[in-house]
Design a protein around this motif. Sequence first.
Motif, PDB file in Angstrom:
ATOM      1  N   ALA A  12      77.232 102.296  51.224  1.00  0.00           N
ATOM      2  CA  ALA A  12      78.191 102.429  52.324  1.00  0.00           C
ATOM      3  C   ALA A  12      79.629 102.185  51.896  1.00  0.00           C
ATOM      4  O   ALA A  12      80.562 102.615  52.581  1.00  0.00           O
ATOM      5  CB  ALA A  12      77.816 101.454  53.448  1.00  0.00           C
ATOM      6  N   GLY A  13      79.840 101.511  50.765  1.00  0.00           N
ATOM      7  CA  GLY A  13      81.199 101.196  50.334  1.00  0.00           C
ATOM      8  C   GLY A  13      81.938 102.358  49.696  1.00  0.00           C
ATOM      9  O   GLY A  13      83.142 102.262  49.438  1.00  0.00           O
ATOM     10  N   LEU A  14      81.248 103.464  49.427  1.00  0.00           N
ATOM     11  CA  LEU A  14      81.902 104.626  48.820  1.00  0.00           C
ATOM     12  C   LEU A  14      82.716 105.382  49.862  1.00  0.00           C
ATOM     13  O   LEU A  14      82.399 105.368  51.057  1.00  0.00           O
ATOM     14  CB  LEU A  14      80.852 105.565  48.214  1.00  0.00           C
ATOM     15  N   SER A  15      83.757 106.063  49.388  1.00  0.00           N
ATOM     16  CA  SER A  15      84.537 106.912  50.292  1.00  0.00           C
ATOM     17  C   SER A  15      83.723 108.156  50.635  1.00  0.00           C
ATOM     18  O   SER A  15      82.704 108.455  49.996  1.00  0.00           O
ATOM     19  CB  SER A  15      85.843 107.326  49.620  1.00  0.00           C
ATOM     20  N   LYS A  16      84.174 108.900  51.633  1.00  0.00           N
ATOM     21  CA  LYS A  16      83.464 110.105  52.057  1.00  0.00           C
ATOM     22  C   LYS A  16      83.348 111.099  50.906  1.00  0.00           C
ATOM     23  O   LYS A  16      82.281 111.681  50.663  1.00  0.00           O
ATOM     24  CB  LYS A  16      84.188 110.751  53.238  1.00  0.00           C
ATOM     25  N   GLY A  17      84.437 111.265  50.165  1.00  0.00           N
ATOM     26  CA  GLY A  17      84.423 112.185  49.033  1.00  0.00           C
ATOM     27  C   GLY A  17      83.470 111.738  47.939  1.00  0.00           C
ATOM     28  O   GLY A  17      82.747 112.554  47.348  1.00  0.00           O
ATOM     29  N   GLU A  18      83.466 110.424  47.654  1.00  0.00           N
ATOM     30  CA  GLU A  18      82.563 109.882  46.632  1.00  0.00           C
ATOM     31  C   GLU A  18      81.103 110.071  47.039  1.00  0.00           C
ATOM     32  O   GLU A  18      80.247 110.384  46.207  1.00  0.00           O
ATOM     33  CB  GLU A  18      82.858 108.399  46.413  1.00  0.00           C
ATOM     34  N   LYS A  19      80.830 109.898  48.327  1.00  0.00           N
ATOM     35  CA  LYS A  19      79.459 110.082  48.811  1.00  0.00           C
ATOM     36  C   LYS A  19      79.001 111.528  48.630  1.00  0.00           C
ATOM     37  O   LYS A  19      77.884 111.793  48.168  1.00  0.00           O
ATOM     38  CB  LYS A  19      79.365 109.683  50.285  1.00  0.00           C
ATOM     39  N   GLU A  20      79.869 112.462  48.989  1.00  0.00           N
ATOM     40  CA  GLU A  20      79.506 113.882  48.866  1.00  0.00           C
ATOM     41  C   GLU A  20      79.266 114.253  47.409  1.00  0.00           C
ATOM     42  O   GLU A  20      78.308 114.970  47.084  1.00  0.00           O
ATOM     43  CB  GLU A  20      80.617 114.747  49.470  1.00  0.00           C
ATOM     44  N   GLU A  21      80.129 113.766  46.520  1.00  0.00           N
ATOM     45  CA  GLU A  21      79.981 114.059  45.093  1.00  0.00           C
ATOM     46  C   GLU A  21      78.689 113.449  44.543  1.00  0.00           C
ATOM     47  O   GLU A  21      77.971 114.075  43.749  1.00  0.00           O
ATOM     48  CB  GLU A  21      81.192 113.503  44.334  1.00  0.00           C
ATOM     49  N   THR A  22      78.376 112.224  44.985  1.00  0.00           N
ATOM     50  CA  THR A  22      77.167 111.547  44.515  1.00  0.00           C
ATOM     51  C   THR A  22      75.912 112.280  44.975  1.00  0.00           C
ATOM     52  O   THR A  22      74.954 112.440  44.209  1.00  0.00           O
ATOM     53  CB  THR A  22      77.141 110.089  45.019  1.00  0.00           C
ATOM     54  N   LEU A  23      75.904 112.735  46.218  1.00  0.00           N
ATOM     55  CA  LEU A  23      74.739 113.468  46.734  1.00  0.00           C
ATOM     56  C   LEU A  23      74.497 114.744  45.933  1.00  0.00           C
ATOM     57  O   LEU A  23      73.343 115.125  45.684  1.00  0.00           O
ATOM     58  CB  LEU A  23      74.933 113.791  48.219  1.00  0.00           C
ATOM     59  N   LYS A  24      75.571 115.398  45.509  1.00  0.00           N
ATOM     60  CA  LYS A  24      75.427 116.603  44.678  1.00  0.00           C
ATOM     61  C   LYS A  24      74.792 116.256  43.331  1.00  0.00           C
ATOM     62  O   LYS A  24      73.931 116.969  42.828  1.00  0.00           O
ATOM     63  CB  LYS A  24      76.793 117.265  44.461  1.00  0.00           C
ATOM     64  N   LYS A  25      75.234 115.137  42.743  1.00  0.00           N
ATOM     65  CA  LYS A  25      74.669 114.708  41.456  1.00  0.00           C
ATOM     66  C   LYS A  25      73.177 114.412  41.595  1.00  0.00           C
ATOM     67  O   LYS A  25      72.368 114.799  40.751  1.00  0.00           O
ATOM     68  CB  LYS A  25      75.392 113.448  40.955  1.00  0.00           C
ATOM     69  N   ILE A  26      72.826 113.713  42.669  1.00  0.00           N
ATOM     70  CA  ILE A  26      71.421 113.347  42.880  1.00  0.00           C
ATOM     71  C   ILE A  26      70.562 114.599  43.028  1.00  0.00           C
ATOM     72  O   ILE A  26      69.439 114.671  42.519  1.00  0.00           O
ATOM     73  CB  ILE A  26      71.287 112.441  44.122  1.00  0.00           C
ATOM     74  N   GLU A  27      71.110 115.586  43.712  1.00  0.00           N
ATOM     75  CA  GLU A  27      70.355 116.811  43.966  1.00  0.00           C
ATOM     76  C   GLU A  27      70.171 117.651  42.706  1.00  0.00           C
ATOM     77  O   GLU A  27      69.110 118.242  42.489  1.00  0.00           O
ATOM     78  CB  GLU A  27      71.076 117.639  45.035  1.00  0.00           C
ATOM     79  N   LYS A  28      71.187 117.656  41.827  1.00  0.00           N
ATOM     80  CA  LYS A  28      71.176 118.590  40.699  1.00  0.00           C
ATOM     81  C   LYS A  28      70.651 118.001  39.396  1.00  0.00           C
ATOM     82  O   LYS A  28      70.076 118.712  38.580  1.00  0.00           O
ATOM     83  CB  LYS A  28      72.593 119.135  40.472  1.00  0.00           C
ATOM     84  N   ARG A  29      70.851 116.711  39.165  1.00  0.00           N
ATOM     85  CA  ARG A  29      70.554 116.160  37.843  1.00  0.00           C
ATOM     86  C   ARG A  29      69.087 115.782  37.696  1.00  0.00           C
ATOM     87  O   ARG A  29      68.526 115.090  38.531  1.00  0.00           O
ATOM     88  CB  ARG A  29      71.448 114.954  37.560  1.00  0.00           C
ATOM     89  N   ARG A  30      68.513 116.254  36.598  1.00  0.00           N
ATOM     90  CA  ARG A  30      67.101 115.965  36.333  1.00  0.00           C
ATOM     91  C   ARG A  30      66.946 114.579  35.724  1.00  0.00           C
ATOM     92  O   ARG A  30      66.080 113.815  36.102  1.00  0.00           O
ATOM     93  CB  ARG A  30      66.520 117.024  35.397  1.00  0.00           C
ATOM     94  N   LYS A  31      67.819 114.247  34.748  1.00  0.00           N
ATOM     95  CA  LYS A  31      67.793 112.914  34.142  1.00  0.00           C
ATOM     96  C   LYS A  31      68.796 112.039  34.877  1.00  0.00           C
ATOM     97  O   LYS A  31      69.984 112.345  34.912  1.00  0.00           O
ATOM     98  CB  LYS A  31      68.143 112.991  32.659  1.00  0.00           C
ATOM     99  N   ILE A  32      68.293 110.947  35.451  1.00  0.00           N
ATOM    100  CA  ILE A  32      69.173 110.130  36.291  1.00  0.00           C
ATOM    101  C   ILE A  32      68.659 108.699  36.372  1.00  0.00           C
ATOM    102  O   ILE A  32      67.451 108.454  36.313  1.00  0.00           O
ATOM    103  CB  ILE A  32      69.275 110.746  37.716  1.00  0.00           C
ATOM    104  N   LEU A  33      69.602 107.763  36.460  1.00  0.00           N
ATOM    105  CA  LEU A  33      69.285 106.392  36.857  1.00  0.00           C
ATOM    106  C   LEU A  33      70.026 106.193  38.171  1.00  0.00           C
ATOM    107  O   LEU A  33      71.251 106.119  38.200  1.00  0.00           O
ATOM    108  CB  LEU A  33      69.745 105.377  35.815  1.00  0.00           C
ATOM    109  N   LEU A  34      69.276 106.121  39.243  1.00  0.00           N
ATOM    110  CA  LEU A  34      69.841 106.065  40.588  1.00  0.00           C
ATOM    111  C   LEU A  34      69.761 104.636  41.126  1.00  0.00           C
ATOM    112  O   LEU A  34      68.719 103.980  41.013  1.00  0.00           O
ATOM    113  CB  LEU A  34      69.066 107.023  41.499  1.00  0.00           C
ATOM    114  N   ILE A  35      70.863 104.159  41.702  1.00  0.00           N
ATOM    115  CA  ILE A  35      70.910 102.830  42.321  1.00  0.00           C
ATOM    116  C   ILE A  35      71.411 103.001  43.752  1.00  0.00           C
ATOM    117  O   ILE A  35      72.541 103.457  43.963  1.00  0.00           O
ATOM    118  CB  ILE A  35      71.847 101.878  41.547  1.00  0.00           C
ATOM    119  N   THR A  36      70.576 102.670  44.726  1.00  0.00           N
ATOM    120  CA  THR A  36      70.977 102.799  46.132  1.00  0.00           C
ATOM    121  C   THR A  36      70.433 101.623  46.935  1.00  0.00           C
ATOM    122  O   THR A  36      69.614 100.843  46.452  1.00  0.00           O
ATOM    123  CB  THR A  36      70.434 104.097  46.778  1.00  0.00           C
TER     124      THR A  36
END
Length: 762
Positions: free
Chosen positions: A164-188
């Motif tokens: 929740a602490g991310l800005s709107k733009g940061e959230k949108e960019e992060t969601l794109k990364k989560i959707e596209k990247r196969r290799k990932i370490l995700l923290i939520t």
Amino acid sequence: MEVRAIYNFACINCGGEITDSRLLELGICSKCLEIVERDVIKAAEILKASGKLKKLKEVLDLHLIYQDFRSFFKAALGFEPWALQEIWAKRILSGDNFAIVAPTGIGKTVLGLIMALYLFSKGKRCYVIVPSSILAQQLYEKALSFAERAGIKRLLKNIVTYHAGLSKGEKEETLKKIEKRRKILLITTDRFLVDHGELLRGKFFDYVFVDDVDSFLRSPKNIDRAVGLLGLRPEAVDAALKLIELRMRLAKTSAKELLEEYRKLELKVEEEKRRRKGILVVSGATLRGKKTRRLMIFEELLDFEVGRFQEFVRNIEDMYVEVEEKHLIDEAIEIVKRHGGGCLVFTPHALGRTYAAKVAEALERAGLKVHLYEKMESDILQRFSEGEIDIMVGIAASRSPLTRGIDLPARIRYALFVGVPRREIHIDRDEYNPMKLLVLINNIIPALDRKTRSEAEVVIARLMKITPLSKDLIEKVKQACERGETLEGFEKYAQEVITKAKEFLQKILTPDFIEKIGSELDITLRPVEDGFSLIIPDTTGYIQASGRTSRLYPYGVAKGASIILVDDKKAFRGLLTRLKAQLEEIEFEPYDPENAKLVFRQIDDERKIIRELLSGKIELKAKDIIRAALMLVESPTKARTIAYLFGRPFRRRVGNLTVYEATIGGVIVGVTATQGHLTDLVTGRGIHGIEKLDGRFVPVYGVIKRCLNCGEQWANGGKCPSCGSDEVFDKSEIIEAVRKLALQYNDVYIATDPDAEGEKIA
């Protein structure tokens, strides 16, 4: 050495014949290894070089991968894992799902994060789930720092956080990364699964670490989501729930058709389990939630359950000051000015957010660098760590992010409670929430007479059967009662239980009884316009909040300080009584400025060491404050009984063994049973399994097998010698499971009975 017995199954490498002397030395037969080698890893390396490595390959592989992980851990943190972290790491590297249920400050989260980084560096998809935005940001920053120090800087772009602490733009960019990247370490946070779970559908993870299982389980559907992240289908969850339901029905009736349905469903669940692609590790200090059917999915699909451990690692100086309410904030300012920064200030939940803001404003007016934690800001932890902020102010409640979502051992020195930690629960005069009704009755029961107490115990037992209840169902029950309607099935039962509980409370909550509660109990029950306000000493909030000041590090448990400014003597007495029930050794001393100086001198000396450790300036060999031990007994009933002597253990399955884990002093003990005899004399060799060797009579033992069709037992051969069935339980499975378990503990205790059978098993 003289041969006293032969075991035709017991070589730990080939599973073949071995003499008792070789078995005692290491367990490798002379055919596999002619020389006697006492180090199992060296022996495995020799076997590998000679092309004879078989079953010991698993041991060697685990040793090598753990050594690699240990080097990675040390590079990232500057010191090696301590004993308990080693055990947890080996379980993860062995591919086990399990629960880490241990006190705050013991290193659970650090281990979970470093393991995620390590597996991520090996090309695995990893996901770390935390309870709050502040912790998500903190772990993200740590992950970047640890990754750089461990030499995997190239992978930083694939370490992603969303909160929740991310800005709107940061959230949108992060969601794109989560959707596209196969290799990932995700923290939520766990909220991400609710809001964006669809984004992860079909994207499986090799390793999922859930920090703070209590928070995670607040939404029962998170259990379904968690197993889905591992590649298990919704059909697996449905089948597991049906299997649990059938097992409960079979406990009441042995109908043949139910048994057949159960066996078919059991096979289906096993088939679904084979689809699992990753492992799940959940972590927490306790589990307070009820063991619901949905929670049993963990046990059914992932072979473990979550239990409860007592807090037993704590190095905190607990102090108190009795202060008049009007001078409370002035005293807080004086103490903070005296002892300086690195302070967490907590206000009682019962006084609300307005009071927390009032305290923060007063501290700021006094010239102190203060931040009132209301919502997550991405740079807040960095500012606190670097000294831009000296004091963080929040509410002392078990769900507060500041209470359970901040881990800065080099910075946090002490906690200051401006008011006794206590929580307020509002209970409507026409309350339908069974959990609130249950809390109220549980807290007032000591003031009831014997007859009324018996009535209360019946009401409590029935309420416990229906909690937790969803908001939708609570509302449905309420509307049905208001319309004079009767619901059907379980909903009808819930309606009856809630109605009876309400009637019971209406009967006993007279003005005289409320006055009696005020004079005899440590709670406050105050009538308000639309119901009651129940104020309870908050032991969990205090333990969690003060625990931020004392964390495990290589040299031991860091010293911390906790100071309560007492604004309510009754609540403080209640808090002490309840804390004593959980932490026998806790002692509160009156706050004395001169004595406090000595305490803070020790705190500051240790913080200096921690900072130097984190910066890599010094190295210390980790002290084993807590160890893990495996205890082997004969009977499953005995294993369960021993474990329950030390609280409510949690269970996990390893092969055909059920392991009960509980805490005994400074040791986490896994208790399991061999299920009786493991070996017996074979037939077909010598005279009834006795051979003559070098002038001595030598027994030849085989592993016991039991026919699942007719119950016959024998010690050699495959099929049942009595009925010819090949449906056989082979106790070599028990032996292999024990050997696997032994790799996951620091020590092994053989606690079989002191008789011939016990000696034989040992």
